[in-house]
Structure formats: structure tokens, C-alpha cells
Motif scaffolding. Structure first.
Motif: not given
Length: 199
Positions: A3-14
């Protein structure tokens, strides 16, 4: 499966504008499908290096800024046609009791007698699509070539496994041992010599 962990930020506008701004900032817009609703997030281009530029298959843990984590697999990826930059990635959320389909690399084991006799091993399918529960996904599919003589083929039916189903027609060739070009040329030269000697 690793498994690989990817750190991300949730997007409000798409929308297109925000997507372009993300790419300009060196981030990749992503979507996770398969849950109650699609989850939109973004992460740094560099975060995907070990996931995308590798022959291996991995599951992914998406770790968001709010502390939420989502287990997923890479479903689809879009590259820029000129720069090869990653434009967008689709993931599919893993649920313990729900089967998923994913491409798994093939790894040959053993030594083919046909290769020892001068043949050449050709790997027709470097990856195979398998369907399985997340806990049963293998790191690779083992293809035993120790019985392949020159001219023999190894079909997917020989790689059947109780833990997963290979989603390919039964006549799909995984690998085969072929006559080498050098051996073929030598045989043709010998045949020519025999003909001229017979004249």
C-alpha cells in the motif's frame, strides 16, 4: 498487496478554473468513486511517483488534511499528450466485502527447457486483470514456465487461483517459447546448403 499513502486536500470547487489553478500549483486533481458520493481531492505531482511510474500494483491510502482516510485503487489516469504530465487521476474506493478489478503484473518462475534448448521466452501479457476481494489481491501473478518446450504456450487457464478470478478469455496466451531468430536463420542456411549439395 503493498500500500502507498498519498496525502491530499479535499477540493471544494471542481470547475475548470480551480482545476487549472491546481495544475499550475503543481498539484493533480483526483476523484475517488465507489463510496456514497464522489470524493474530490488534490495532491502534489510528486506524491504519485511510486504509484504511477512502476510496473507493480498497489492499493492506496488517501490521507486527507481533516484526518479522514480512504482505501482505494488506481482506476484511470490521464496524461498530457505532449509533456506527459499527470492531468487527472480516478480512484476506486475499496470496501472489504466488495470485489474489485485491477491489473496485476505477471512474474515468471522456473526455467523453460525450450529456452535451454536455444528458444526465446516471450512474455505476451505483462499484466493481467483480476477480480478479487481487496484482502485477496496478489502483488503479482506467478507464471511457472518450467514445462515450456520450444513452440509451447502458457495460457491463463494454467494460472487459476482460488483467491482471485482472472478476467481474460481462456485462450489468452501469457507467455510462449519461440524459436530464436539465430536458430531459425541457421536452419534456413542449413536447408539452403542441403539443396545446393543435392544439385
Amino acid at each position: 498487496m503493498k500500500s502507498i499513502t498519498i496525502k491530499g486536500s479535499q477540493r471544494e470547487s471542481v470547475g475548470k478554473v480551480s482545476t487549472k489553478a491546481l495544475r499550475n500549483a503543481g498539484k493533480v486533481p483526483c476523484v475517488v468513486y465507489g463510496g456514497d458520493k464522489a470524493l474530490h481531492f488534490s495532491a502534489d505531482q510528486k506524491a504519485f511517483k511510486d504509484l504511477v511510474y512502476t510496473p507493480n500494483a498497489h492499493t492506496v491510502v488517501i490521507s486527507l488534511e481533516d484526518g479522514a482516510t480512504h482505501n482505494a485503487i488506481l482506476q484511470d489516469i490521464q496524461f498530457h499528450p505532449v509533456t506527459d504530465e499527470i492531468l487527472h487521476i480516478d480512484f476506486y474506493q475499496l470496501v472489504d466485502d466488495k470485489e474489485v478489478t485491477i491489473e496485476i503484473p505477471v512474474k515468471t518462475v522456473g526455467v523453460a527447457p525450450g529456452v535451454l534448448a536455444g528458444g526465446v521466452l516471450r512474455l505476451n501479457s505483462r499484466k493481467l486483470r483480476v477480480k478479487a476481494l481487496p484482502s485477496n489481491l496478489p502483488d503479482f501473478i506467478e507464471a511457472n514456465i518450467s514445462e515450456l518446450e520450444i513452440g509451447n504456450k502458457l495460457y491463463v487457464t494454467k494460472l487459476a487461483n482460488d483467491n482471485y478470478k482472472i478476467v481474460h478469455p481462456d485462450n489468452t496466451v501469457v507467455c510462449q517459447v519461440r524459436v530464436s531468430r539465430a536458430a531459425m536463420k541457421a536452419a534456413q542456411d542449413a536447408a539452403k546448403e542441403e539443396k545446393s549439395a543435392a544439385k
